[in-house]
Design an enzyme around this catalytic site. Structure first.
Site: not given
Ligand SMILES: O=C[C@H](O)[C@H](O)[C@H](O)COP(=O)(O)O
Length: 267
Positions: A118, A137
């Site tokens: 994020d 994760e």
């Molecule tokens: O909980 C979600 C994860 O940490 C994702 O990897 C993070 O939110 C990034 O997601 P996105 O690629 O959709 O921006």
């Protein structure tokens, strides 16, 4: 019997530069970062256990690996890859792309893992958990010999964490402790605002993680010392894990809107 013209050997691995743009600049930048990260970092001869993260960017990592699987030159290697998921969505990505699904219990040491973020700062400290997947994760990323971030330009913060991602640090908490954790965050750690993440129109009530916990989004404003904040948060009873990923990432691939990729290695 005649051969079909669509047999796998006709497949040509596309170069990301030759693909049509997607619906938005950000989406195209996500795909660019993910494809480039896979192309540059997978060692087909030596990697076997691959971590696959969660979110909308890592979708393109799984897609790229699926393309390699269709290419006869790479297929013998990729079909032996065992992919370790970070949650339910990640399991679906692995299966949908024809990859072999494994578990971290059977494969506790991972050769390489890919995931989104994020927010990413210049020291490669991260905020993750915007999609509520942070615990698994972190289990996968900290079990990996190499951890690679894929993200688009909106995630890159040249100053500090908490500047681009302003919804707060995601914290996975034991449900019965969420009121206590909220109060401790405000009273002990001077948190500005804490919100119990809600499911919105898709679910009445709070978001429940893949581990049956709640998510609190804790806004500390710009975070000067993410490592120290992470340690303080971990001392609060009820917090299972924080969305601050400290000294974990080895390299970040940040897709830009102009078709370039910022490659930020760990310093
Ligand atoms: O909980 C979600 C994860 O940490 C994702 O990897 C993070 O939110 C990034 O997601 P996105 O690629 O959709 O921006």
């Amino acid at each position: 019997m005649s051969e079909t013209t669509n047999k796998p050997s006709d497949f040509a691995l596309p170069d990301v530069k030759d693909l049509k743009p997607l619906d938005s600049e950000a989406e195209t930048a996500k795909r660019l970062a993910a494809y480039r990260a896979v192309d540059k970092n997978i060692d087909f001869e030596n990697h076997r256990i691959i971590g696959i993260g969660s979110g909308s960017t890592v979708v393109y990592v799984a897609e790229r690996l699926g393309q390699y699987l269709l290419d006869p030159k790479y297929k013998p290697f990729v079909e032996k890859f065992i992919c370790i998921p970070t949650g339910f969505q990640s399991i679906q990505l692995i299966l949908d792309n024809g990859l072999q699904l494994g578990s971290i219990e059977r494969n506790p040491v991972i050769d390489i893992a890919f995931d989104g973020a994020d927010e990413v700062d210049t020291n490669l400290q991260l905020i993750k958990g915007g999609g509520a997947c942070l615990f698994q994760e972190k289990l996968v990323s900290t079990s990996s010999k190499k951890f690679i971030i894929v993200a688009d330009y909106r995630k890159w913060s040249p100053t500090s964490l908490g500047v681009k991602w302003t919804r707060g640090v995601p914290l996975e908490v034991v449900p019965s402790a969420y009121v206590r954790v909220k109060s401790d965050l405000i009273n002990k750690l001077n948190c500005k605002k804490v919100v119990l993440r809600q499911g919105g129109s898709a679910k009445a009530g709070p978001v429940v993680t893949d581990n049956n916990n709640f998510i609190l989004d804790a806004d500390f404003g710009p975070i000067k010392d993410p490592k120290s904040l992470h340690v303080q948060l971990k001392l609060l009873l009820g917090i299972v894990e924080t969305g601050l990923f400290i000294d974990n990432a080895d390299i970040a691939y940040i897709g830009n809107s102009d078709g370039t990729v910022l490659i930020a290695p760990k310093s």
